[in-house]
Design a protein around this motif. Structure first.
Motif, PDB file in Angstrom:
ATOM      1  N   ASN A  55     -11.386  27.054  29.620  1.00  0.00           N
ATOM      2  CA  ASN A  55     -10.517  25.954  28.956  1.00  0.00           C
ATOM      3  C   ASN A  55     -11.469  25.139  28.165  1.00  0.00           C
ATOM      4  O   ASN A  55     -11.087  23.878  28.071  1.00  0.00           O
ATOM      5  CB  ASN A  55      -9.396  25.066  29.896  1.00  0.00           C
ATOM      6  N   LEU A  56     -12.435  25.730  27.526  1.00  0.00           N
ATOM      7  CA  LEU A  56     -13.407  25.020  26.735  1.00  0.00           C
ATOM      8  C   LEU A  56     -12.874  24.930  25.282  1.00  0.00           C
ATOM      9  O   LEU A  56     -12.195  25.665  24.776  1.00  0.00           O
ATOM     10  CB  LEU A  56     -14.794  25.825  27.037  1.00  0.00           C
ATOM     11  N   ASN A  57     -13.597  23.954  24.576  1.00  0.00           N
ATOM     12  CA  ASN A  57     -13.406  23.941  22.815  1.00  0.00           C
ATOM     13  C   ASN A  57     -13.991  25.257  22.331  1.00  0.00           C
ATOM     14  O   ASN A  57     -15.204  25.254  22.984  1.00  0.00           O
ATOM     15  CB  ASN A  57     -13.748  22.542  22.618  1.00  0.00           C
ATOM     16  N   ASP A  58     -13.734  25.620  21.075  1.00  0.00           N
ATOM     17  CA  ASP A  58     -14.444  26.826  20.520  1.00  0.00           C
ATOM     18  C   ASP A  58     -15.577  26.373  19.810  1.00  0.00           C
ATOM     19  O   ASP A  58     -16.002  26.939  18.935  1.00  0.00           O
ATOM     20  CB  ASP A  58     -13.292  27.654  19.632  1.00  0.00           C
ATOM     21  N   ASP A  59     -15.726  24.836  19.795  1.00  0.00           N
ATOM     22  CA  ASP A  59     -16.823  24.320  19.035  1.00  0.00           C
ATOM     23  C   ASP A  59     -18.116  24.291  19.261  1.00  0.00           C
ATOM     24  O   ASP A  59     -18.864  23.640  18.766  1.00  0.00           O
ATOM     25  CB  ASP A  59     -16.042  22.952  18.552  1.00  0.00           C
ATOM     26  N   ASP A  60     -18.410  25.276  20.350  1.00  0.00           N
ATOM     27  CA  ASP A  60     -19.756  25.116  20.904  1.00  0.00           C
ATOM     28  C   ASP A  60     -20.068  24.209  21.628  1.00  0.00           C
ATOM     29  O   ASP A  60     -21.212  23.697  22.035  1.00  0.00           O
ATOM     30  CB  ASP A  60     -20.827  25.746  19.840  1.00  0.00           C
ATOM     31  N   GLY A  61     -19.204  23.248  22.200  1.00  0.00           N
ATOM     32  CA  GLY A  61     -19.247  21.925  22.781  1.00  0.00           C
ATOM     33  C   GLY A  61     -19.920  22.097  24.218  1.00  0.00           C
ATOM     34  O   GLY A  61     -20.516  21.367  24.765  1.00  0.00           O
ATOM     35  N   TYR A  62     -19.674  23.594  24.731  1.00  0.00           N
ATOM     36  CA  TYR A  62     -20.148  23.854  26.218  1.00  0.00           C
ATOM     37  C   TYR A  62     -21.736  24.376  26.092  1.00  0.00           C
ATOM     38  O   TYR A  62     -22.319  24.334  27.059  1.00  0.00           O
ATOM     39  CB  TYR A  62     -19.413  24.924  26.479  1.00  0.00           C
ATOM     40  N   PHE A  90     -21.632  40.441  43.301  1.00  0.00           N
ATOM     41  CA  PHE A  90     -21.558  39.352  44.242  1.00  0.00           C
ATOM     42  C   PHE A  90     -20.324  38.660  43.958  1.00  0.00           C
ATOM     43  O   PHE A  90     -19.811  38.114  43.106  1.00  0.00           O
ATOM     44  CB  PHE A  90     -22.779  38.340  43.629  1.00  0.00           C
ATOM     45  N   LYS A  91     -19.451  38.396  45.169  1.00  0.00           N
ATOM     46  CA  LYS A  91     -18.428  37.812  45.326  1.00  0.00           C
ATOM     47  C   LYS A  91     -18.447  36.291  45.635  1.00  0.00           C
ATOM     48  O   LYS A  91     -19.159  35.937  46.090  1.00  0.00           O
ATOM     49  CB  LYS A  91     -17.501  38.475  46.575  1.00  0.00           C
ATOM     50  N   THR A  92     -17.826  35.576  44.765  1.00  0.00           N
ATOM     51  CA  THR A  92     -17.699  34.266  44.802  1.00  0.00           C
ATOM     52  C   THR A  92     -16.453  33.836  43.870  1.00  0.00           C
ATOM     53  O   THR A  92     -15.496  34.430  43.771  1.00  0.00           O
ATOM     54  CB  THR A  92     -19.154  33.446  43.992  1.00  0.00           C
ATOM     55  N   LYS A  93     -16.450  32.399  43.584  1.00  0.00           N
ATOM     56  CA  LYS A  93     -15.258  31.716  42.953  1.00  0.00           C
ATOM     57  C   LYS A  93     -16.149  31.093  41.651  1.00  0.00           C
ATOM     58  O   LYS A  93     -16.956  30.533  41.675  1.00  0.00           O
ATOM     59  CB  LYS A  93     -14.779  30.717  43.647  1.00  0.00           C
ATOM     60  N   ILE A  94     -15.137  31.019  40.503  1.00  0.00           N
ATOM     61  CA  ILE A  94     -15.718  30.174  39.357  1.00  0.00           C
ATOM     62  C   ILE A  94     -14.706  29.111  39.158  1.00  0.00           C
ATOM     63  O   ILE A  94     -13.404  29.315  39.553  1.00  0.00           O
ATOM     64  CB  ILE A  94     -15.640  31.187  38.180  1.00  0.00           C
ATOM     65  N   THR A  95     -15.043  27.982  38.823  1.00  0.00           N
ATOM     66  CA  THR A  95     -14.085  26.861  38.358  1.00  0.00           C
ATOM     67  C   THR A  95     -13.528  27.170  36.888  1.00  0.00           C
ATOM     68  O   THR A  95     -14.442  27.144  35.852  1.00  0.00           O
ATOM     69  CB  THR A  95     -14.838  25.580  38.512  1.00  0.00           C
ATOM     70  N   THR A  96     -12.361  27.279  36.731  1.00  0.00           N
ATOM     71  CA  THR A  96     -11.622  27.246  35.438  1.00  0.00           C
ATOM     72  C   THR A  96     -10.918  26.272  35.106  1.00  0.00           C
ATOM     73  O   THR A  96     -10.799  25.379  35.972  1.00  0.00           O
ATOM     74  CB  THR A  96     -10.929  28.773  35.343  1.00  0.00           C
ATOM     75  N   GLY A  97     -10.066  26.343  33.753  1.00  0.00           N
ATOM     76  CA  GLY A  97      -9.171  25.246  33.508  1.00  0.00           C
ATOM     77  C   GLY A  97      -7.937  25.287  34.292  1.00  0.00           C
ATOM     78  O   GLY A  97      -7.252  24.416  34.433  1.00  0.00           O
ATOM     79  N   LYS A  98      -7.648  26.432  35.302  1.00  0.00           N
ATOM     80  CA  LYS A  98      -6.790  26.381  36.066  1.00  0.00           C
ATOM     81  C   LYS A  98      -6.920  26.467  37.598  1.00  0.00           C
ATOM     82  O   LYS A  98      -6.286  26.922  38.399  1.00  0.00           O
ATOM     83  CB  LYS A  98      -5.998  27.589  35.907  1.00  0.00           C
TER      84      LYS A  98
END
Length: 128
Positions: A55-62, A90-98
């Motif tokens: 859920n990032l902006n597509d403007d390279d702000g990340y 490697f099994k793990t979790k990622i933080t997403t917009g959801k």
């Protein structure tokens, strides 16, 4: 001197892959996320699927953000990469917009050519 300079530029351009080409390739695998960081974990690139999922902006702000805030177990992943030379599944979790999503993370070997910028490539796919 101009010829020498142009020759160097041509070699650099020939070795570069465009973001458009990378996203076109990964569009064939819409649930696979590619994140490229420097060795300190600062994000240098995320493909389109990653930009949408996080859920990032597509403007390279990340760019420059830390992947440590996205990928759980980052320190363990990097330790495994240094010890084994690569990491697969490697099994793990990622933080997403959801919220948190269970995933498999793979890290291919880091280029050993010291003339290149050392980058860590995270290939992230949903846990099946």
């Amino acid at each position: 001197i101009v010829f020498f300079f142009n020759s160097i530029i041509e070699k650099v351009e020939a070795s570069m892959v465009s973001v458009k080409a990378i996203n076109a390739f990964f569009s064939l695998y819409p649930d696979v996320i590619l994140v490229v960081t420097d060795y300190a974990g600062r994000i240098r690139f995320i493909n389109d699927a990653g930009v949408q999922l996080f859920n990032l902006n597509d403007d390279d702000g990340y760019l420059g953000m830390s992947v440590k805030n996205i990928v759980r177990g980052y320190t363990k992943l990097i330790s495994l990469l240094k010890k084994e030379g690569k990491v697969t599944g490697f099994k793990t979790k990622i933080t997403t917009g959801k919220g948190l999503v269970a995933v498999n993370v793979s890290l291919p070997p880091v280029a050993s050519d010291k003339s290149e910028v050392e980058e860590v490539v995270f290939v992230i796919s949903p846990e099946k």
